[in-house]
Design a protein around this motif. Structure first.
Motif, PDB file in Angstrom:
ATOM      1  N   VAL A 174       0.737  -1.114   0.177  1.00 23.89           N
ATOM      2  CA  VAL A 174       0.067   0.109  -0.036  1.00 23.89           C
ATOM      3  C   VAL A 174       1.090   1.136  -0.087  1.00 23.89           C
ATOM      4  O   VAL A 174       0.533   2.347  -0.652  1.00 23.89           O
ATOM      5  CB  VAL A 174      -1.050   0.071   1.251  1.00 23.89           C
ATOM      6  CG1 VAL A 174      -1.738   1.539   1.254  1.00 23.89           C
ATOM      7  CG2 VAL A 174      -1.944  -1.280   0.896  1.00 23.89           C
ATOM      8  N   ALA A 175       1.892   1.061   0.830  1.00 24.17           N
ATOM      9  CA  ALA A 175       2.941   2.552   0.796  1.00 24.17           C
ATOM     10  C   ALA A 175       3.451   2.706  -0.480  1.00 24.17           C
ATOM     11  O   ALA A 175       4.098   3.934  -0.533  1.00 24.17           O
ATOM     12  CB  ALA A 175       3.806   2.149   1.956  1.00 24.17           C
ATOM     13  N   GLU A 176       3.838   1.868  -1.297  1.00 26.81           N
ATOM     14  CA  GLU A 176       4.380   2.052  -2.586  1.00 26.81           C
ATOM     15  C   GLU A 176       3.722   3.283  -3.316  1.00 26.81           C
ATOM     16  O   GLU A 176       4.544   3.871  -3.855  1.00 26.81           O
ATOM     17  CB  GLU A 176       4.560   0.821  -3.374  1.00 26.81           C
ATOM     18  CG  GLU A 176       5.661  -0.208  -3.103  1.00 26.81           C
ATOM     19  CD  GLU A 176       5.345  -1.457  -3.495  1.00 26.81           C
ATOM     20  OE1 GLU A 176       4.909  -1.565  -4.534  1.00 26.81           O
ATOM     21  OE2 GLU A 176       6.242  -2.475  -2.901  1.00 26.81           O
ATOM     22  N   SER A 201      -7.923  -3.632  -2.875  1.00 33.54           N
ATOM     23  CA  SER A 201      -7.630  -5.054  -2.553  1.00 33.54           C
ATOM     24  C   SER A 201      -7.183  -6.047  -3.791  1.00 33.54           C
ATOM     25  O   SER A 201      -6.436  -6.941  -3.348  1.00 33.54           O
ATOM     26  CB  SER A 201      -8.969  -5.658  -1.754  1.00 33.54           C
ATOM     27  OG  SER A 201      -9.154  -4.954  -0.491  1.00 33.54           O
ATOM     28  N   THR A 202      -7.856  -5.944  -4.730  1.00 29.63           N
ATOM     29  CA  THR A 202      -7.606  -6.755  -5.989  1.00 29.63           C
ATOM     30  C   THR A 202      -6.094  -6.590  -6.108  1.00 29.63           C
ATOM     31  O   THR A 202      -5.552  -7.392  -6.689  1.00 29.63           O
ATOM     32  CB  THR A 202      -8.425  -6.406  -7.245  1.00 29.63           C
ATOM     33  OG1 THR A 202      -9.897  -6.379  -6.813  1.00 29.63           O
ATOM     34  CG2 THR A 202      -8.233  -7.012  -8.280  1.00 29.63           C
ATOM     35  N   ALA A 203      -5.719  -5.313  -6.203  1.00 30.92           N
ATOM     36  CA  ALA A 203      -4.009  -4.989  -6.677  1.00 30.92           C
ATOM     37  C   ALA A 203      -3.184  -5.801  -5.463  1.00 30.92           C
ATOM     38  O   ALA A 203      -2.340  -6.299  -5.990  1.00 30.92           O
ATOM     39  CB  ALA A 203      -4.028  -3.673  -6.886  1.00 30.92           C
ATOM     40  N   ILE A 204      -3.798  -5.833  -4.265  1.00 33.78           N
ATOM     41  CA  ILE A 204      -2.658  -6.332  -3.199  1.00 33.78           C
ATOM     42  C   ILE A 204      -2.895  -8.010  -3.445  1.00 33.78           C
ATOM     43  O   ILE A 204      -1.879  -8.536  -3.274  1.00 33.78           O
ATOM     44  CB  ILE A 204      -3.495  -6.082  -1.765  1.00 33.78           C
ATOM     45  CG1 ILE A 204      -3.145  -4.675  -1.494  1.00 33.78           C
ATOM     46  CG2 ILE A 204      -2.606  -6.845  -0.682  1.00 33.78           C
ATOM     47  CD1 ILE A 204      -3.873  -3.988  -0.429  1.00 33.78           C
ATOM     48  N   SER A 205      -4.103  -8.240  -3.655  1.00 35.38           N
ATOM     49  CA  SER A 205      -4.281  -9.861  -3.990  1.00 35.38           C
ATOM     50  C   SER A 205      -3.411 -10.347  -5.206  1.00 35.38           C
ATOM     51  O   SER A 205      -2.868 -11.518  -5.014  1.00 35.38           O
ATOM     52  CB  SER A 205      -5.737 -10.044  -4.094  1.00 35.38           C
ATOM     53  OG  SER A 205      -6.115 -11.585  -4.408  1.00 35.38           O
ATOM     54  N   THR A 232     -13.177   0.568  -3.701  1.00 36.56           N
ATOM     55  CA  THR A 232     -12.627   1.179  -2.537  1.00 36.56           C
ATOM     56  C   THR A 232     -11.265   0.999  -2.457  1.00 36.56           C
ATOM     57  O   THR A 232     -10.341   0.195  -3.014  1.00 36.56           O
ATOM     58  CB  THR A 232     -13.044   0.232  -1.364  1.00 36.56           C
ATOM     59  OG1 THR A 232     -14.631   0.313  -1.192  1.00 36.56           O
ATOM     60  CG2 THR A 232     -12.718   0.562  -0.006  1.00 36.56           C
ATOM     61  N   ASN A 233     -10.550   2.036  -2.305  1.00 34.73           N
ATOM     62  CA  ASN A 233      -9.082   2.231  -2.208  1.00 34.73           C
ATOM     63  C   ASN A 233      -8.449   2.017  -0.462  1.00 34.73           C
ATOM     64  O   ASN A 233      -9.398   2.229   0.200  1.00 34.73           O
ATOM     65  CB  ASN A 233      -8.650   3.363  -2.651  1.00 34.73           C
ATOM     66  CG  ASN A 233      -8.444   3.762  -3.902  1.00 34.73           C
ATOM     67  OD1 ASN A 233      -8.230   2.761  -4.626  1.00 34.73           O
ATOM     68  ND2 ASN A 233      -8.986   4.969  -4.475  1.00 34.73           N
ATOM     69  N   ILE A 234      -7.539   1.124  -0.494  1.00 36.53           N
ATOM     70  CA  ILE A 234      -6.959   1.015   1.005  1.00 36.53           C
ATOM     71  C   ILE A 234      -5.731   2.244   0.820  1.00 36.53           C
ATOM     72  O   ILE A 234      -4.733   2.070   0.082  1.00 36.53           O
ATOM     73  CB  ILE A 234      -6.182  -0.333   1.274  1.00 36.53           C
ATOM     74  CG1 ILE A 234      -7.031  -1.489   0.348  1.00 36.53           C
ATOM     75  CG2 ILE A 234      -5.700  -0.755   2.497  1.00 36.53           C
ATOM     76  CD1 ILE A 234      -8.340  -1.632   1.020  1.00 36.53           C
TER      77      ILE A 234
END
Length: 158
Positions: free
Chosen positions: A42-44, A50-54, A89-91
């Protein structure tokens, strides 16, 4: 010491290094290695879905949701509706999340990545082939795993 003992000792050292780093990170940041990696992702960019993290971590949406829930609860990230697409939704990382990353010990995984990247191409290929062979020898080639150095089960890091 024969080669069998030497190989088992090397495997145990890798497992112990991962366990010890996990404890150190938990004491310093109050997070598991997997939670910390989500925070780094997320910090990058300051925010992501969530999809991008997944996709980045190669874990299920359900796992990411649980990990993000924990980070929200501890004040490291917040969920915000996207201004570009209200269905999304953004984290978003918080100041506390950024401070946690700054104050955390140097992640074991990043030390490994730096040292692995500095190796010659042939040596990287040799290590990868050897590690894949070890995974096969331990009947672990079909185990779902993300590229995060953590001794525990990623689903239990939530």
């Amino acid at each position: 010491m024969d080669r069998i003992d030497g190989s088992l000792i090397a495997l145990r050292r890798i497992i112990r290094a991962t366990e010890l780093f996990g404890r150190k990170l938990a004491q310093a940041a109050g997070l598991t290695a997997v939670q910390f990696r989500v925070l780094q992702v997320v910090a990058e960019s300051g925010h992501c879905t969530s999809t991008a993290i997944s996709q980045r971590m190669r874990v299920s949406q359900a796992t990411v949701t649980s990990l993000v829930d924990k980070l929200v609860k501890s004040g490291m990230v917040v969920r915000e509706k996207s201004e570009a697409d209200r269905r999304q939704t953004n984290i978003v990382i918080t100041d506390q999340g950024r401070k946690t990353i700054e104050d955390a010990p140097d992640p074991l995984q990043q030390r490994y990545v730096r040292k692995f990247a500095a190796l010659e191409d042939w040596e990287q290929a040799m290590i990868l082939a050897s590690l894949e062979r070890v995974a096969t020898m331990m009947d672990a080639e079909d185990i779902d795993a993300s590229p995060v150095l953590d001794a525990g089960d990623i689903r239990k890091s939530t």
